[in-house]
Design a protein around this motif. Structure first.
Motif, mmCIF file in Angstrom:
data_model
loop_
_atom_site.group_PDB
_atom_site.id
_atom_site.type_symbol
_atom_site.label_atom_id
_atom_site.label_comp_id
_atom_site.label_asym_id
_atom_site.label_seq_id
_atom_site.Cartn_x
_atom_site.Cartn_y
_atom_site.Cartn_z
ATOM 1 N N HIS A 343 -24.926 -14.365 8.833
ATOM 2 C CA HIS A 343 -24.065 -15.461 8.361
ATOM 3 C C HIS A 343 -24.834 -16.782 8.380
ATOM 4 C CE1 HIS A 343 -20.657 -12.835 8.297
ATOM 5 N NE2 HIS A 343 -19.759 -13.790 8.314
ATOM 6 N N SER A 344 -25.474 -17.054 9.525
ATOM 7 C CA SER A 344 -26.099 -18.373 9.696
ATOM 8 C C SER A 344 -27.434 -18.471 8.986
ATOM 9 C CB SER A 344 -26.312 -18.662 11.190
ATOM 10 O OG SER A 344 -25.072 -18.684 11.866
ATOM 11 N N TYR A 345 -28.226 -17.360 9.016
ATOM 12 C CA TYR A 345 -29.614 -17.492 8.575
ATOM 13 C C TYR A 345 -30.012 -16.571 7.416
ATOM 14 C CZ TYR A 345 -29.798 -20.594 12.565
ATOM 15 O OH TYR A 345 -29.549 -21.620 13.436
ATOM 16 N N ILE A 346 -29.005 -15.930 6.768
ATOM 17 C CA ILE A 346 -29.270 -15.359 5.440
ATOM 18 C C ILE A 346 -28.436 -16.151 4.429
ATOM 19 C CG2 ILE A 346 -29.077 -13.357 3.909
ATOM 20 C CD1 ILE A 346 -29.393 -11.534 6.331
ATOM 21 N N VAL A 347 -27.186 -16.447 4.827
ATOM 22 C CA VAL A 347 -26.271 -17.048 3.863
ATOM 23 C C VAL A 347 -26.166 -18.570 4.044
ATOM 24 C CG1 VAL A 347 -23.931 -17.008 2.922
ATOM 25 C CG2 VAL A 347 -25.012 -14.874 3.674
ATOM 26 N N TYR A 348 -25.440 -19.020 5.048
ATOM 27 C CA TYR A 348 -25.040 -20.435 5.056
ATOM 28 C C TYR A 348 -26.197 -21.426 5.232
ATOM 29 C CZ TYR A 348 -20.119 -19.265 4.678
ATOM 30 O OH TYR A 348 -18.909 -18.811 4.206
ATOM 31 N N GLY A 349 -27.090 -21.161 6.205
ATOM 32 C CA GLY A 349 -28.171 -22.130 6.430
ATOM 33 C C GLY A 349 -29.100 -22.235 5.229
ATOM 34 N N PRO A 350 -29.712 -21.118 4.811
ATOM 35 C CA PRO A 350 -30.641 -21.185 3.677
ATOM 36 C C PRO A 350 -29.991 -21.692 2.393
ATOM 37 C CG PRO A 350 -30.943 -19.130 4.875
ATOM 38 C CD PRO A 350 -29.751 -19.792 5.478
ATOM 39 N N LEU A 351 -28.778 -21.230 2.086
ATOM 40 C CA LEU A 351 -28.169 -21.661 0.826
ATOM 41 C C LEU A 351 -27.762 -23.137 0.891
ATOM 42 C CD1 LEU A 351 -26.088 -18.543 -0.329
ATOM 43 C CD2 LEU A 351 -28.459 -19.125 -0.841
ATOM 44 N N ALA A 352 -27.378 -23.614 2.064
ATOM 45 C CA ALA A 352 -27.068 -25.047 2.180
ATOM 46 C C ALA A 352 -28.302 -25.883 1.835
ATOM 47 C CB ALA A 352 -26.563 -25.380 3.584
ATOM 48 N N LEU A 353 -29.482 -25.321 2.120
ATOM 49 C CA LEU A 353 -30.723 -26.043 1.805
ATOM 50 C C LEU A 353 -31.192 -25.799 0.374
ATOM 51 C CD1 LEU A 353 -32.908 -25.404 4.994
ATOM 52 C CD2 LEU A 353 -31.476 -27.384 4.483
ATOM 53 N N GLY A 354 -30.526 -24.905 -0.352
ATOM 54 C CA GLY A 354 -30.982 -24.579 -1.707
ATOM 55 C C GLY A 354 -32.202 -23.675 -1.707
ATOM 56 N N ALA A 355 -32.320 -22.849 -0.671
ATOM 57 C CA ALA A 355 -33.493 -21.979 -0.535
ATOM 58 C C ALA A 355 -33.299 -20.666 -1.289
ATOM 59 C CB ALA A 355 -33.737 -21.696 0.947
ATOM 60 N N SER A 356 -34.374 -19.861 -1.348
ATOM 61 C CA SER A 356 -34.310 -18.507 -1.903
ATOM 62 C C SER A 356 -34.306 -17.520 -0.745
ATOM 63 C CB SER A 356 -35.536 -18.230 -2.787
ATOM 64 O OG SER A 356 -35.552 -19.126 -3.869
ATOM 65 N N SER A 357 -33.245 -16.728 -0.661
ATOM 66 C CA SER A 357 -33.024 -15.870 0.504
ATOM 67 C C SER A 357 -32.981 -14.409 0.065
ATOM 68 C CB SER A 357 -31.694 -16.302 1.143
ATOM 69 O OG SER A 357 -31.396 -15.578 2.297
ATOM 70 N N VAL A 358 -33.700 -13.564 0.795
ATOM 71 C CA VAL A 358 -33.804 -12.147 0.434
ATOM 72 C C VAL A 358 -32.731 -11.336 1.158
ATOM 73 C CG1 VAL A 358 -35.315 -10.102 0.497
ATOM 74 C CG2 VAL A 358 -36.307 -12.382 0.132
ATOM 75 N N ILE A 359 -32.138 -10.403 0.427
ATOM 76 C CA ILE A 359 -31.189 -9.454 1.024
ATOM 77 C C ILE A 359 -31.743 -8.058 0.776
ATOM 78 C CG2 ILE A 359 -28.879 -8.469 0.843
ATOM 79 C CD1 ILE A 359 -27.843 -11.141 -0.015
ATOM 80 N N TYR A 360 -31.995 -7.319 1.851
ATOM 81 C CA TYR A 360 -32.475 -5.942 1.703
ATOM 82 C C TYR A 360 -31.368 -4.994 2.142
ATOM 83 C CZ TYR A 360 -34.964 -1.605 2.708
ATOM 84 O OH TYR A 360 -35.333 -0.287 2.761
ATOM 85 N N GLU A 361 -31.085 -4.021 1.288
ATOM 86 C CA GLU A 361 -29.938 -3.152 1.521
ATOM 87 C C GLU A 361 -30.091 -2.222 2.712
ATOM 88 O OE1 GLU A 361 -29.334 -0.246 -1.606
ATOM 89 O OE2 GLU A 361 -27.193 -0.144 -1.164
#
Ligand code: WTA
Length: 685
Positions: A343-361
């Protein structure tokens, strides 16, 4: 009381030789490693003045700069309201929308940038690169579904039981856009565990997925939703609609039947909402953003309630300055979004900064231990974030694999458990190729974001230590009597945080008393005090602080087992074991495991007249897996003739823990039945 003399394992363990704390204080201090000059040259935070700016004399104003990272509809007028301790309110009067901060505000400059890189587990399936514009469109359309098809509005709760797919952050952000409180349940949890969380949060809508890949198999996940709905109904909570995302649009990846009028395929419903835009709802800073259920000292999981303004400010700041994410970075946190780290460090933190965040299934070692490094090479990941469990597993399965691939991390994180210096060094030299800086971030579901870590551009690293407290965080370590343990005393104690900070949970959902008793009662100096200094937050972790101010975290001192970085309540596992008819008593203890850190051993005694059998042991394992999920799978189920008990009848878990870990059980003279120890030891060996 949180801990009393008979139930405080730290106190009990002192005499026994099984205390993690005692073992740990004999660990030698490791040598420091400085960050490389290349890293420091590009780091956001290299000004040591931050610690003076965030010193106690400037509290709470120091947190202004956290809020300044966000866009507000209405600025806050009171930074911290302490009038009702320990229910702190941050950025009071401010109005904000979390989804707007994670999406809309980036569009002007970055609409074409990848917000999410989704890597499916099957290696022949292409990665998806979802731009900020595409994410914006998909979130808006799904928000329209939630509002207009489901009738949801701000303040309502929605339970999510979603795997690691982009539809999970899409669902979370759509909720946040409307002020709906999402409660995501880790996908590995069973339908029954999901039901418990539906009931507690009083959700009417369940969002799930038909199937997903894990370890090479396409799992039928929708079946869990059917169980969840049935079980929740038994406890009086009706689910009106189940929204089912598809792993493969146009295809149904589940054998489970769709119940007419209840179950809906999201992609079908979405056809009526194409192109819809939903204005973000201006929410008060203190409106709850989400619930995250976590295990506690009693059987019932507790709904940690996180705020919108304070939480988002805290994760944005720590993502920027501790994760050091720059606009051009590709950032990969390999945690599951079903846990707070995601929640904090894949979604909300990185996206609040406008970053590119990887999701691996999928599973990091699938199909082999080179997988993460191929992903890193392909996406050119330069910031990597994972847990000691994953690091140990990758090290065991493929110690030389990272050297075969052309990737370069400048920054790596370890989180969730203490990391052994040996494992740390492999992470540093082999995965990090000696170039990457490592932050060992200590925090908890309840804390929203990191509390202890080195600042990567300022501090030297010390393997096995989380580092000093973050700016604006003032920890202390108390002994069992509440006396502060001196810095550098090399003595373990109860780690507490003396002050409030913006990321702390607001309360436990529907249980404010438990919030107070769990986190504040133990060391509160005056229950009538309005002064935050009288309300230290009790973390439940044992820790020691070395002379240099670095904290070494020694593990949980309450009844929680940390399996592979997943927190499980021993009581939850015990209550599952007790569902087997033949079982009279159950006691769960942590066993050291070279990969997972800890795994649960389940001791059971049987009802009179019942003969021990392999079947009963199997039934206990099955019950634990059904009730909680396979992450709680017992390492061993041991049927014992009786439990070691105190004269007042309490099970002495520390004796069992010692036996499971092949240690001496220590003084057993206080047992009512000391002769049982040998018989149990025989049963185990
Ligand atoms: C443990 C995960 C040692 C600790 C973010 C804490 C750690 C619990 C570290 C919280 C670390 C977390 N070193 N131990 N760097 N980080 N822990 O709520 O026992 O799933 O209380 O949050 O994990 O687990 P939770």
């Amino acid at each position: 009381m949180l801990n009393n003399a008979t139930t405080n394992p730290l106190a009990e363990q002192k005499n026994t030789g099984v205390s993690e704390a005692q073992i740990a204080v004999h660990w030698p201090e490791e040598a420091y490693l400085p960050p490389t000059s290349e890293f420091v040259a590009q780091a956001y935070l290299t000004d040591t003045g931050i610690f003076a700016r965030c010193a106690e004399a400037n509290f709470p104003e120091c947190f202004k700069e956290y809020a300044a990272l966000l866009d507000w509809y209405e600025p806050w007028n009171k930074i911290l309201d302490t009038s009702n301790p320990p229910f702190w309110r941050w950025f009071v009067g401010g109005r904000i929308n979390a989804c707007y901060n994670c999406l809309d505000r980036h569009l002007a400059k970055d609409k074409n940038k990848a917000a999410l890189h989704f890597v499916p587990e099957p290696e022949n399936e292409l990665a998806q690169h979802i731009t900020y514009q595409e994410l914006f469109v998909r979130v808006n359309e799904f928000a329209a579904v939630l509002r207009d098809f489901c009738g949801l509005k701000a303040g309502d709760r929605v339970t999510l039981h979603m795997p690691m797919v982009p539809e999970l952050p899409i669902t979370m952000l759509a909720c946040a856009r409307l002020g709906i409180i999402h409660s995501q349940v880790f996908s590995g949890f069973s339908g029954k565990a999901c039901a418990d969380r539906i009931v507690d949060s009083e959700s009417r809508i369940l969002v799930t997925m038909d199937g997903y890949y894990r370890g090479g198999k396409l799992l039928d996940h929708k079946a869990n939703a059917d169980t969840a709905v049935t079980e929740a109904a038994k406890d009086g909570q009706r689910i009106d609609k189940v929204l089912v995302w598809q792993r493969y649009p146009m295809t149904i990846s589940t054998a489970s039947k769709f119940v007419a009028g209840r179950d809906f395929i999201v992609n079908d419903v979405l056809k009526d909402f194409r192109g819809k835009r939903v204005a973000p709802v201006e929410m008060p800073a203190e409106a709850p953003l989400f619930l995250m259920y976590t295990s506690g000292t009693t059987g019932r999981p507790k709904g940690c309630q996180h705020s919108t303004g304070g939480y988002l400010a805290y994760v944005a700041w720590t993502s920027k300055y501790i994760q050091d994410i720059h606009p051009e970075d590709v950032y990969w946190c390999m945690a599951d979004i079903g846990w707070i780290t995601g929640h904090s460090y894949i979604v909300y933190g990185p996206l609040a900064l406008g970053a590119s965040s990887v999701i691996y299934e999928g599973v990091p070692t699938h199909p082999d231990a080179g997988r993460p490094w191929r992903i890193a090479e392909e996406l050119d990941v330069d910031i990597f974030h994972t847990s000691p469990t994953a690091i140990r597993a990758l090290r065991r399965a493929g110690p030389g694999e990272p050297t075969k691939y052309d990737f370069h991390f400048k920054h790596m994180t370890t989180v969730g458990e203490p990391i052994e210096p040996e494992v740390w060094r492999w992470y540093h030299t082999v995965v990090g190729k000696g170039e990457a800086v490592i932050v060992d971030t200590w925090w908890q579901t309840e804390t929203g974001g990191f509390l202890c870590s080195t600042v990567p551009g300022i501090h030297k690293m010390k393997p096995g230590s989380a580092g000093p407290a973050l700016p604006g965080i003032y920890p202390t370590i108390y002994d069992d009597e509440g006396v502060e343990i001196a810095v550098g005393a090399n003595t373990a104690g109860n780690l507490c945080i003396r002050n409030p900070w913006p990321g702390i949970i607001q309360t436990i959902w529907r249980d404010p008393e438990r919030f107070v008793s769990q986190y504040y009662a133990r060391y509160c100096r005056d229950r009538n005090s309005k002064n935050w200094r009288d309300w230290p937050y009790v973390t439940g972790d044992g820790a020691m602080q070395a002379g240099d101010g670095y904290y070494r975290i020694l593990g949980r001192i309450d009844d929680v087992i940390n399996v592979a970085g997943h927190r499980l309540g021993t009581k939850e596992i015990e209550s599952a074991a007790l569902m087997v008819a033949a079982v009279a008593e159950a006691a769960v203890v942590p066993v050291a495991d070279p990969i997972k850190g800890k795994v649960p051993d389940v001791y059971v005694s049987l009802k009179p007249g019942t003969a021990p059998s392999k079947e009963i042991a199997n039934d206990v394992s099955a019950a634990v897996i059904t009730e909680i999920g396979s992450i709680a799978r017992p390492h061993q189920v041991i049927i014992v003739p009786d439990m070691p008990k105190t004269r007042s009848g309490k099970i002495m878990r520390r004796v069992l823990a010692a036996i499971s870990n092949h240690q001496e059980p220590g003084d057993v003279s206080t047992l009512a039945n000391p002769e049982i120890v040998e018989r149990i030891r025989d049963a185990v060996s």
